[in-house]
Design a protein around this motif. Structure first.
Motif, PDB file in Angstrom:
ATOM      1  N   PRO A 180     -12.266   0.170  19.852  1.00  0.00           N
ATOM      2  CA  PRO A 180     -11.624   1.122  20.775  1.00  0.00           C
ATOM      3  C   PRO A 180     -10.130   0.868  20.845  1.00  0.00           C
ATOM      4  N   ASP A 181      -9.369   1.922  21.099  1.00  0.00           N
ATOM      5  CA  ASP A 181      -7.909   1.804  21.135  1.00  0.00           C
ATOM      6  C   ASP A 181      -7.409   1.630  22.558  1.00  0.00           C
ATOM      7  N   GLU A 182      -8.067   0.739  23.304  1.00  0.00           N
ATOM      8  CA  GLU A 182      -7.589   0.460  24.654  1.00  0.00           C
ATOM      9  C   GLU A 182      -6.219  -0.203  24.619  1.00  0.00           C
ATOM     10  N   LEU A 183      -6.003  -1.080  23.630  1.00  0.00           N
ATOM     11  CA  LEU A 183      -4.705  -1.718  23.456  1.00  0.00           C
ATOM     12  C   LEU A 183      -3.971  -1.028  22.320  1.00  0.00           C
ATOM     13  N   PRO A 184      -2.746  -0.575  22.539  1.00  0.00           N
ATOM     14  CA  PRO A 184      -1.995   0.040  21.441  1.00  0.00           C
ATOM     15  C   PRO A 184      -1.742  -0.969  20.328  1.00  0.00           C
ATOM     16  N   ALA A 185      -1.536  -0.469  19.132  1.00  0.00           N
ATOM     17  CA  ALA A 185      -1.356  -1.326  17.958  1.00  0.00           C
ATOM     18  C   ALA A 185       0.045  -1.160  17.395  1.00  0.00           C
ATOM     19  N   SER A 186       0.721  -2.289  17.246  1.00  0.00           N
ATOM     20  CA  SER A 186       2.023  -2.341  16.589  1.00  0.00           C
ATOM     21  C   SER A 186       1.854  -3.140  15.306  1.00  0.00           C
ATOM     22  N   LEU A 187       2.136  -2.526  14.174  1.00  0.00           N
ATOM     23  CA  LEU A 187       1.861  -3.141  12.882  1.00  0.00           C
ATOM     24  C   LEU A 187       3.134  -3.572  12.187  1.00  0.00           C
ATOM     25  N   CYS A 188       3.064  -4.742  11.587  1.00  0.00           N
ATOM     26  CA  CYS A 188       4.180  -5.267  10.800  1.00  0.00           C
ATOM     27  C   CYS A 188       3.848  -5.140   9.328  1.00  0.00           C
ATOM     28  N   ALA A 189       4.733  -4.530   8.559  1.00  0.00           N
ATOM     29  CA  ALA A 189       4.576  -4.424   7.110  1.00  0.00           C
ATOM     30  C   ALA A 189       5.927  -4.685   6.467  1.00  0.00           C
ATOM     31  N   ALA A 190       6.059  -5.836   5.827  1.00  0.00           N
ATOM     32  CA  ALA A 190       7.288  -6.089   5.081  1.00  0.00           C
ATOM     33  C   ALA A 190       7.423  -5.037   3.983  1.00  0.00           C
ATOM     34  N   TYR A 191       8.645  -4.636   3.710  1.00  0.00           N
ATOM     35  CA  TYR A 191       8.908  -3.587   2.721  1.00  0.00           C
ATOM     36  C   TYR A 191       8.162  -2.308   3.130  1.00  0.00           C
ATOM     37  N   LEU A 192       8.396  -1.912   4.359  1.00  0.00           N
ATOM     38  CA  LEU A 192       7.638  -0.860   5.014  1.00  0.00           C
ATOM     39  C   LEU A 192       7.581   0.431   4.219  1.00  0.00           C
ATOM     40  N   ASN A 193       8.714   0.881   3.717  1.00  0.00           N
ATOM     41  CA  ASN A 193       8.784   2.186   3.072  1.00  0.00           C
ATOM     42  C   ASN A 193       8.932   2.110   1.562  1.00  0.00           C
ATOM     43  N   GLU A 194       8.802   0.904   0.993  1.00  0.00           N
ATOM     44  CA  GLU A 194       8.909   0.788  -0.451  1.00  0.00           C
ATOM     45  C   GLU A 194       7.597   1.244  -1.083  1.00  0.00           C
ATOM     46  N   PRO A 195       7.653   2.193  -2.019  1.00  0.00           N
ATOM     47  CA  PRO A 195       6.411   2.750  -2.573  1.00  0.00           C
ATOM     48  C   PRO A 195       5.691   1.769  -3.475  1.00  0.00           C
ATOM     49  N   HIS A 196       4.386   1.918  -3.499  1.00  0.00           N
ATOM     50  CA  HIS A 196       3.520   1.165  -4.388  1.00  0.00           C
ATOM     51  C   HIS A 196       3.592   1.807  -5.775  1.00  0.00           C
ATOM     52  N   THR A 197       2.825   1.253  -6.734  1.00  0.00           N
ATOM     53  CA  THR A 197       2.857   1.784  -8.093  1.00  0.00           C
ATOM     54  C   THR A 197       2.430   3.245  -8.171  1.00  0.00           C
ATOM     55  N   VAL A 198       1.649   3.711  -7.208  1.00  0.00           N
ATOM     56  CA  VAL A 198       1.229   5.117  -7.217  1.00  0.00           C
ATOM     57  C   VAL A 198       2.003   5.932  -6.196  1.00  0.00           C
ATOM     58  N   GLY A 199       3.120   5.419  -5.728  1.00  0.00           N
ATOM     59  CA  GLY A 199       4.005   6.177  -4.862  1.00  0.00           C
ATOM     60  C   GLY A 199       3.652   6.142  -3.395  1.00  0.00           C
ATOM     61  N   LEU A 200       2.749   5.264  -2.974  1.00  0.00           N
ATOM     62  CA  LEU A 200       2.378   5.139  -1.567  1.00  0.00           C
ATOM     63  C   LEU A 200       2.880   3.816  -1.023  1.00  0.00           C
ATOM     64  N   SER A 201       3.442   3.834   0.184  1.00  0.00           N
ATOM     65  CA  SER A 201       3.877   2.610   0.843  1.00  0.00           C
ATOM     66  C   SER A 201       2.673   1.945   1.502  1.00  0.00           C
ATOM     67  N   PRO A 202       2.779   0.669   1.919  1.00  0.00           N
ATOM     68  CA  PRO A 202       1.635  -0.001   2.560  1.00  0.00           C
ATOM     69  C   PRO A 202       1.086   0.750   3.766  1.00  0.00           C
ATOM     70  N   ARG A 203       1.970   1.303   4.604  1.00  0.00           N
ATOM     71  CA  ARG A 203       1.464   2.015   5.787  1.00  0.00           C
ATOM     72  C   ARG A 203       0.720   3.289   5.372  1.00  0.00           C
ATOM     73  N   GLN A 204       1.146   3.926   4.287  1.00  0.00           N
ATOM     74  CA  GLN A 204       0.451   5.120   3.816  1.00  0.00           C
ATOM     75  C   GLN A 204      -0.913   4.759   3.227  1.00  0.00           C
ATOM     76  N   ILE A 205      -0.973   3.622   2.534  1.00  0.00           N
ATOM     77  CA  ILE A 205      -2.256   3.161   1.994  1.00  0.00           C
ATOM     78  C   ILE A 205      -3.225   2.872   3.135  1.00  0.00           C
ATOM     79  N   LEU A 206      -2.729   2.247   4.200  1.00  0.00           N
ATOM     80  CA  LEU A 206      -3.584   1.965   5.353  1.00  0.00           C
ATOM     81  C   LEU A 206      -4.122   3.259   5.954  1.00  0.00           C
ATOM     82  N   ARG A 207      -3.276   4.257   6.113  1.00  0.00           N
ATOM     83  CA  ARG A 207      -3.713   5.536   6.671  1.00  0.00           C
ATOM     84  C   ARG A 207      -4.755   6.205   5.777  1.00  0.00           C
TER      85      ARG A 207
END
Length: 696
Positions: free
Chosen positions: A419-446
């Motif tokens: 449950p999302d009773e507690l909000p989530a703040s996520l840390c991702a180094a190189y937040l917006n740097e794309p992966h080999t297929v053009g997705l960043s870590p946060r996009q892969i998680l989504r």
């Protein structure tokens, strides 16, 4: 001989076993998506956005056809996305392949052959993994089976070819299968030639065909051409993006490579398999020793009876798949032999019949008993093996975890199931740097998450940190627990006293319970007292001190900063000036928001109005502004590096916010004066002076 009732019971039992092996824990096994899956999912979302094409590029140099992403978009619209939703289409494909395989083997040969083929595919590790893979690979075997069924129906093939006036529907379905094969996968390109060779075999062996079959063949060619026309035109326009180009670029470079490829193609089926963990559990072959022997018996029997269309069709399918495998790369490549799989599963059934007939010749009255016991023992052994290999060995293989981004997959499963009773703040180094297929870590998680409504806040915690709801109790999550080592001490200090939460599949310390609401309130008073801030002086007004917090345009408020920065004594070419600022969100922020920190020089002659040309600057933001909600607070660490050309002097330290580009002054957000009727007071705040010392 099996009666119809026993046959139905056995088929039902095998199909239920197949469902269990393929659907059990589907959202967690594999633990995430590998790169090729991510590429197709990215194309799926591109299609969902309305961008329809024949081929797509995702930045890894490989073109990918569109039919699978289009189908997956339609299915995921109905069942949802995430680790489960994107795999449902492949699961359906794997189960449908089982049904078509049984019906085909039963029609061409007999019920026992169909049962052996069905049982073998049910417990095949390769078939199970294909049903759990969000790529078009499972559909290559399915379209091959459908093509075989259409050929059989069109030419009325059973244990022989029976004369019948051609029906339109089987030929129309055949043309559809031929035409769509090019839009699927490079290995499916052999499906059309395979059908042509089978027709040529029927003519060569003088099978009883109606004269109208020629007009039906012309109908197939015309309809196939119409369906494949966009594919052909796109290939001519951009051949390097086509599936056909894969066959050309991966061709053998010498005769030695061709021979090695042939040996590895055969050994992949019966000896050592594909060594890529995304396709197999190395070094497991497609078939075990018993089934490999039965396959050999079936292949020999098919060669003996090659003039019969049903055996010829199996040989053509087996040869097409092995030919693709030996052609693409030197090592055994399960991705390349997908067309051969129907024949690989049916031929052992023929081998069983050959063995049974051999025992009957030797007057074994109960010849079926040892053969049946052999098959039951082989099936039981394979059930145990596939369970152990899939749910123990393959699941726990470190290479599998790395290839499938298991850390993000386990995190996605945790966020989906809690449950999302507690909000989530996520840390991702190189937040917006794309992966080999053009997705960043946060996009892969989504992509891996099924829930689309969870309000996540992402930050690159090397320089940014988000405190949802003003620092109230929250979950602070590292996408990679090692990212904590990259955080500056100014930010790690906020995690002191946090409570680790235990999450299955994630290292301890990945998820923390953080409550800094009172600390932030105390910090607000500290900043107001010890962190001076001024409206920018002008020619008609000197420095005017302002009380913190200070509102800016577009729902952003400057809350304060760490005043220790004013005690820095930087030298040109030395360590940077480190400024930590805090910002409060009062509503919807611009998506292209940025934070700037500038060191400005004072003009000569003792004037107090700084020049706007920065001598050192930081223009960035390490959080995602579009994700932030009202009352969120975020920290931004700005590093101002002084080049060797900076002369020793006193410089003004200023801070502000901008949209799109910091170099365009019109993009800067105005600083507002709440006490003066919300009048604009310039486009930045002056924090104080920094004295640059002479270097050694």
């Amino acid at each position: 001989m099996l009666n119809r009732r026993r046959e139905l019971v056995l088929v039902t039992a095998l199909l239920l076993l197949a469902v269990a092996l393929r659907a059990w824990d589907l959202s967690r096994l594999p633990p995430g998506f590998h790169d090729d899956e991510l590429a197709y999912i990215r194309i799926t979302e591109t299609v969902r956005g309305g961008n329809i094409a024949v081929y797509y590029q995702v930045g890894d140099g490989h073109g990918r056809a569109a039919i699978y992403p289009i189908a997956n978009m339609l299915v995921s619209d109905a069942v949802g996305t995430g680790l489960f939703g994107y795999r449902v289409l492949s699961l359906w494909s794997g189960l449908l392949s089982l049904a078509v395989l049984y019906r085909l083997a039963r029609r061409l040969f007999s019920v026992p052959v169909g049962l052996v083929a069905l049982g073998l595919m049910t417990v095949s590790l390769r078939a199970v993994l294909l049903a759990r893979t969000a790529t078009p690979e499972p559909f290559v075997s399915l379209i091959t089976l459908i093509t075989m069924w259409c050929l059989v129906a069109a030419f009325n093939v059973r244990q022989d070819v029976r004369y019948r006036t051609p029906l339109t529907m089987p030929f129309a379905m055949l043309a559809l299968a031929f035409g769509l094969s090019g839009y699927l996968h490079y290995t499916a390109l052999v499906v059309g030639p395979l059908g042509a060779l089978f027709f040529a075999h029927l003519l060569f062996t003088r099978q009883p065909l109606s004269r109208r079959v020629w007009s039906a063949a012309v109908f197939v060619i015309v309809l196939t051409t119409v369906i494949a026309l966009p594919y052909l035109l796109s290939t001519l326009r951009d051949p390097q993006s086509s599936e056909l180009y894969v066959m050309w670029s991966e061709r053998p470079r010498s005769v030695a490579e061709l021979i090695d490829g042939a040996l590895h193609a055969v050994s992949g089926v019966i000896w050592r398999g594909d060594f890529r963990v995304t396709e197999n559990l190395p070094p497991t072959p497609l078939l075990g020793p018993v089934m490999a022997l039965l396959l050999a018996l079936g292949a020999i029997e098919s060669l003996r009876r090659w003039r019969q269309p049903r055996y010829a069709l199996l040989l053509l399918v087996l040869g097409a798949g092995l030919l693709t495998d030996l052609w693409v790369g030197v090592e055994a490549t399960f991705t390349a032999n997908l067309v051969a799989l129907p024949a690989v599963y049916i031929l052992p059934g023929i081998g069983v019949i050959v063995l049974w007939r051999a025992l009957r010749v030797r007057q074994a009255d109960v010849a079926w008993q040892p053969v049946a016991l052999l098959l039951v023992a082989a099936l039981a052994a394979n059930i145990v093996l596939v369970r152990e290999r899939l749910f123990d060995d393959w699941r726990n293989d470190p290479e599998v975890a790395e290839a499938y981004h298991a850390n993000l997959g386990n995190l996605a499963a945790y966020l989906d199931r809690t449950p999302d009773e507690l909000p989530a703040s996520l840390c991702a180094a190189y937040l917006n740097e794309p992966h080999t297929v053009g997705l960043s870590p946060r996009q892969i998680l989504r992509v891996m998450m099924h829930r689309n409504d969870m309000p996540l806040r992402h930050s690159d915690c090397r320089a940014g940190l988000v405190f949802p709801n003003g620092g109230a109790p929250m979950r602070f999550i590292f996408m990679d627990v090692n990212d904590r080592l990259l955080m500056p001490p100014e930010l790690t200090d906020w995690l002191v006293g946090s409570q680790p939460l235990v999450v299955e599949g994630l290292p301890v310390g990945t998820v923390l319970r953080v409550d800094v609401e009172q600390r932030i309130r105390d910090a607000g008073g500290y900043w107001d007292q010890f962190s001076p801030a001024y409206y920018m002086p002008s020619a008609i007004r000197g420095k005017l001190k302002v009380e913190l917090p200070v509102p800016l345009e577009q729902n952003l408020t400057f809350a304060g900063y760490e005043p220790r920065v004013l005690n820095a004594k930087p030298v040109p070419g030395g360590d940077p000036v480190v400024l930590v600022t805090y910002w409060r969100v009062d509503g919807k922020l611009p998506d292209e928001l940025g934070i700037f920190a500038h060191l400005l020089a004072y003009p000569e002659g003792g004037q107090t109005v700084p020049l706007l040309e920065p001598w050192a600057e930081s223009n960035t933001i390490d959080v995602m502004p579009g994700e932030l909600k009202n009352r969120d607070l975020f920290a931004q660490v700005s590093y101002l590096w002084l080049s060797d050309s900076v002369k020793p002097d006193t410089y003004a330290l200023t801070v502000g916010a901008y949209t799109v580009s910091a170099s365009v002054l019109d993009n800067h957000l105005n600083v507002m004066d709440p006490a003066g009727g919300s009048q604009a007071q310039g486009d930045r705040l002056l924090l104080g002076d920094i004295v640059v010392k002479s270097g050694p």
